[in-house]
Design a protein around this motif. Structure first.
Motif, PDB file in Angstrom:
ATOM      1  N   TRP A   1       7.218  -1.609   6.724  1.00  0.00           N
ATOM      2  CA  TRP A   1       7.654  -0.765   5.619  1.00  0.00           C
ATOM      3  C   TRP A   1       8.506  -1.558   4.647  1.00  0.00           C
ATOM      4  O   TRP A   1       9.147  -2.548   5.013  1.00  0.00           O
ATOM      5  CB  TRP A   1       8.456   0.424   6.133  1.00  0.00           C
ATOM      6  CG  TRP A   1       7.680   1.322   7.050  1.00  0.00           C
ATOM      7  CD1 TRP A   1       7.592   1.242   8.411  1.00  0.00           C
ATOM      8  CD2 TRP A   1       6.853   2.425   6.671  1.00  0.00           C
ATOM      9  NE1 TRP A   1       6.771   2.226   8.895  1.00  0.00           N
ATOM     10  CE2 TRP A   1       6.302   2.974   7.862  1.00  0.00           C
ATOM     11  CE3 TRP A   1       6.519   3.004   5.453  1.00  0.00           C
ATOM     12  CZ2 TRP A   1       5.460   4.074   7.858  1.00  0.00           C
ATOM     13  CZ3 TRP A   1       5.678   4.114   5.450  1.00  0.00           C
ATOM     14  CH2 TRP A   1       5.153   4.629   6.638  1.00  0.00           C
ATOM     15  N   ILE A   2       8.533  -1.098   3.408  1.00  0.00           N
ATOM     16  CA  ILE A   2       9.412  -1.661   2.396  1.00  0.00           C
ATOM     17  C   ILE A   2       9.834  -0.536   1.460  1.00  0.00           C
ATOM     18  O   ILE A   2       9.027   0.319   1.090  1.00  0.00           O
ATOM     19  CB  ILE A   2       8.723  -2.801   1.612  1.00  0.00           C
ATOM     20  CG1 ILE A   2       9.692  -3.435   0.630  1.00  0.00           C
ATOM     21  CG2 ILE A   2       7.471  -2.312   0.902  1.00  0.00           C
ATOM     22  CD1 ILE A   2       9.155  -4.691  -0.031  1.00  0.00           C
ATOM     23  N   SER A   3      11.119  -0.518   1.117  1.00  0.00           N
ATOM     24  CA  SER A   3      11.658   0.479   0.191  1.00  0.00           C
ATOM     25  C   SER A   3      11.831  -0.161  -1.178  1.00  0.00           C
ATOM     26  O   SER A   3      12.441  -1.227  -1.297  1.00  0.00           O
ATOM     27  CB  SER A   3      13.001   1.014   0.699  1.00  0.00           C
ATOM     28  OG  SER A   3      13.513   1.985  -0.197  1.00  0.00           O
TER      29      SER A   3
ATOM     30  N   ALA B   1       0.850  -1.186   0.000  1.00  0.00           N
ATOM     31  CA  ALA B   1       0.000   0.000   0.000  1.00  0.00           C
ATOM     32  C   ALA B   1       0.885   1.235   0.000  1.00  0.00           C
ATOM     33  O   ALA B   1       2.006   1.214   0.531  1.00  0.00           O
ATOM     34  CB  ALA B   1      -0.926   0.013   1.216  1.00  0.00           C
ATOM     35  N   CYS B   2       0.386   2.304  -0.598  1.00  0.00           N
ATOM     36  CA  CYS B   2       1.093   3.582  -0.573  1.00  0.00           C
ATOM     37  C   CYS B   2       0.074   4.709  -0.566  1.00  0.00           C
ATOM     38  O   CYS B   2      -0.591   4.953  -1.576  1.00  0.00           O
ATOM     39  CB  CYS B   2       2.031   3.725  -1.770  1.00  0.00           C
ATOM     40  SG  CYS B   2       2.924   5.311  -1.793  1.00  0.00           S
TER      41      CYS B   2
ATOM     42  N   ALA C   1      12.511   6.133  -6.089  1.00  0.00           N
ATOM     43  CA  ALA C   1      12.403   5.298  -4.893  1.00  0.00           C
ATOM     44  C   ALA C   1      11.080   5.583  -4.196  1.00  0.00           C
ATOM     45  O   ALA C   1      10.529   6.685  -4.286  1.00  0.00           O
ATOM     46  CB  ALA C   1      13.559   5.573  -3.941  1.00  0.00           C
ATOM     47  N   GLY C   2      10.569   4.584  -3.515  1.00  0.00           N
ATOM     48  CA  GLY C   2       9.325   4.735  -2.766  1.00  0.00           C
ATOM     49  C   GLY C   2       9.404   4.003  -1.446  1.00  0.00           C
ATOM     50  O   GLY C   2      10.009   2.931  -1.361  1.00  0.00           O
ATOM     51  N   LEU C   3       8.812   4.599  -0.423  1.00  0.00           N
ATOM     52  CA  LEU C   3       8.727   3.959   0.889  1.00  0.00           C
ATOM     53  C   LEU C   3       7.269   3.577   1.101  1.00  0.00           C
ATOM     54  O   LEU C   3       6.420   4.438   1.344  1.00  0.00           O
ATOM     55  CB  LEU C   3       9.213   4.908   1.985  1.00  0.00           C
ATOM     56  CG  LEU C   3       9.345   4.308   3.390  1.00  0.00           C
ATOM     57  CD1 LEU C   3      10.326   3.145   3.397  1.00  0.00           C
ATOM     58  CD2 LEU C   3       9.769   5.368   4.390  1.00  0.00           C
ATOM     59  N   PHE C   4       6.972   2.280   0.967  1.00  0.00           N
ATOM     60  CA  PHE C   4       5.606   1.783   0.966  1.00  0.00           C
ATOM     61  C   PHE C   4       5.326   0.967   2.222  1.00  0.00           C
ATOM     62  O   PHE C   4       6.233   0.556   2.943  1.00  0.00           O
ATOM     63  CB  PHE C   4       5.354   0.898  -0.267  1.00  0.00           C
ATOM     64  CG  PHE C   4       5.673   1.550  -1.575  1.00  0.00           C
ATOM     65  CD1 PHE C   4       5.509   2.919  -1.737  1.00  0.00           C
ATOM     66  CD2 PHE C   4       6.135   0.806  -2.650  1.00  0.00           C
ATOM     67  CE1 PHE C   4       5.797   3.534  -2.945  1.00  0.00           C
ATOM     68  CE2 PHE C   4       6.431   1.406  -3.856  1.00  0.00           C
ATOM     69  CZ  PHE C   4       6.265   2.773  -4.009  1.00  0.00           C
ATOM     70  N   LEU C   5       4.039   0.715   2.448  1.00  0.00           N
ATOM     71  CA  LEU C   5       3.596  -0.208   3.495  1.00  0.00           C
ATOM     72  C   LEU C   5       3.462  -1.607   2.907  1.00  0.00           C
ATOM     73  O   LEU C   5       3.190  -1.761   1.709  1.00  0.00           O
ATOM     74  CB  LEU C   5       2.248   0.238   4.062  1.00  0.00           C
ATOM     75  CG  LEU C   5       2.199   1.611   4.729  1.00  0.00           C
ATOM     76  CD1 LEU C   5       0.748   2.027   4.974  1.00  0.00           C
ATOM     77  CD2 LEU C   5       2.973   1.614   6.023  1.00  0.00           C
ATOM     78  N   ARG C   6       3.603  -2.622   3.745  1.00  0.00           N
ATOM     79  CA  ARG C   6       3.412  -3.991   3.279  1.00  0.00           C
ATOM     80  C   ARG C   6       2.595  -4.780   4.299  1.00  0.00           C
ATOM     81  O   ARG C   6       2.599  -4.472   5.486  1.00  0.00           O
ATOM     82  CB  ARG C   6       4.747  -4.675   3.000  1.00  0.00           C
ATOM     83  CG  ARG C   6       5.642  -4.852   4.202  1.00  0.00           C
ATOM     84  CD  ARG C   6       6.989  -5.451   3.782  1.00  0.00           C
ATOM     85  NE  ARG C   6       7.898  -5.624   4.912  1.00  0.00           N
ATOM     86  CZ  ARG C   6       7.994  -6.718   5.636  1.00  0.00           C
ATOM     87  NH1 ARG C   6       7.218  -7.762   5.349  1.00  0.00           N
ATOM     88  NH2 ARG C   6       8.845  -6.810   6.644  1.00  0.00           N
ATOM     89  N   ASP C   7       1.898  -5.770   3.790  1.00  0.00           N
ATOM     90  CA  ASP C   7       1.073  -6.667   4.621  1.00  0.00           C
ATOM     91  C   ASP C   7       0.110  -5.867   5.502  1.00  0.00           C
ATOM     92  O   ASP C   7       0.103  -5.989   6.729  1.00  0.00           O
ATOM     93  CB  ASP C   7       1.965  -7.557   5.486  1.00  0.00           C
ATOM     94  CG  ASP C   7       2.895  -8.432   4.662  1.00  0.00           C
ATOM     95  OD1 ASP C   7       2.495  -8.819   3.551  1.00  0.00           O
ATOM     96  OD2 ASP C   7       4.025  -8.712   5.118  1.00  0.00           O
TER      97      ASP C   7
ATOM     98  N   ASP D   1       1.421   6.434   7.556  1.00  0.00           N
ATOM     99  CA  ASP D   1       1.529   5.200   8.342  1.00  0.00           C
ATOM    100  C   ASP D   1       0.307   4.300   8.200  1.00  0.00           C
ATOM    101  O   ASP D   1       0.387   3.100   8.524  1.00  0.00           O
ATOM    102  CB  ASP D   1       1.734   5.535   9.826  1.00  0.00           C
ATOM    103  CG  ASP D   1       3.064   6.218  10.070  1.00  0.00           C
ATOM    104  OD1 ASP D   1       3.295   7.298   9.491  1.00  0.00           O
ATOM    105  OD2 ASP D   1       3.874   5.686  10.837  1.00  0.00           O
ATOM    106  N   LEU D   2      -0.806   4.838   7.766  1.00  0.00           N
ATOM    107  CA  LEU D   2      -2.018   4.028   7.576  1.00  0.00           C
ATOM    108  C   LEU D   2      -2.873   4.662   6.508  1.00  0.00           C
ATOM    109  O   LEU D   2      -2.574   5.757   6.016  1.00  0.00           O
ATOM    110  CB  LEU D   2      -2.802   3.865   8.882  1.00  0.00           C
ATOM    111  CG  LEU D   2      -3.661   5.031   9.359  1.00  0.00           C
ATOM    112  CD1 LEU D   2      -4.665   4.554  10.393  1.00  0.00           C
ATOM    113  CD2 LEU D   2      -2.813   6.137   9.938  1.00  0.00           C
TER     114      LEU D   2
END
Length: 228
Positions: free
Chosen positions: A63-65, A13-14, A103-109, A28-29
């Motif tokens: 988080w995942i980059s 998610a982003c 680059a992107g800093l995304f949410l995971r799971d 963060d959400l």
């Protein structure tokens, strides 16, 4: 007005912070506008409007980059107008020429429980609200949608299921006892978050923000103060 609840999950998610100009960095959400889009993907009609009332976080924030290729341009409206006037023209964008790596800093799971009210704003909905209530319940229960719900970016598809609610004595709504609980150990002041866009002036929509405070895994939107 009728309250519905959806459990929404996704691998990624982003929910992009608007203050980040180039690189995508997620909140963060999930934001209220992104949550509203999930409900609208299942059922959208001019006669109804969705109001997000509560967001419950069901999974720890991870988080995942990622670095990925994006197209760094959009088709020119001036070229499109010239092509329409002339009857021919060059409208294509060539990916090899416009490709940019970002680059992107995304949410995971991610996993959320979203509460929303269906408001009847049109004459048809007000005269026959049961039709729209039944329509959403039927579509959500069968997994049907107008377009695939997504979590901030269209490539991050969302899985959803309806959650039955019971009304408590104080007028609140709670899911069944067998449903997973919110992330009790997470409380945080996330600062200013995008609430939604104000389209009262369609030619110049303006963003509206609110102070996002998560308490025991719950973001309560029923009493927030929204500022333009």
């Amino acid at each position: 007005m009728k309250r519905f609840c959806l459990e929404v999950r996704g691998d990624y998610a982003c929910f992009t912070r608007p203050e980040m100009k180039v690189e995508r960095v997620s909140y963060d959400l999930i934001t209220p506008s992104a949550a509203r889009a999930v409900f609208e993907a299942i059922l959208w009609k001019p006669s109804i409007r969705w109001q997000i009332r509560r967001i419950e976080v069901l999974a720890p924030v991870k988080w995942i980059s990622v670095r990925r290729n994006e197209v760094g341009a959009v088709a020119s409206t001036r070229n499109a107008q010239a092509a329409m006037n002339a009857g021919h023209g060059e409208l294509a964008l060539y990916i090899e020429d416009e490709r940019q790596q970002r680059a992107g800093l995304f949410l995971r799971d991610v996993a959320y429980r979203l509460y929303a009210d269906m408001e009847m704003i049109g004459d048809d909905a007000r005269s026959n609200p049961g039709k729209y209530l039944a329509m959403f319940s039927r579509r959500a229960g069968a997994g049907q949608c107008i377009n695939q719900p997504y979590l901030g970016c269209r490539e991050f598809a969302a899985r959803f299921r309806p959650v039955p609610l019971t009304e408590t004595d104080d007028g609140d709504f709670q899911p069944g006892m067998d449903e997973p609980s919110a992330l009790q150990e997470w409380s945080a002041d996330l600062g200013w978050m995008l609430h939604d866009m104000d389209f009262s002036n369609p030619s110049n929509p303006t963003p509206r923000f609110f102070r996002a405070k998560v308490e025991r895994g719950v973001l309560d939107l029923s009493r927030v103060e929204v500022r333009g």
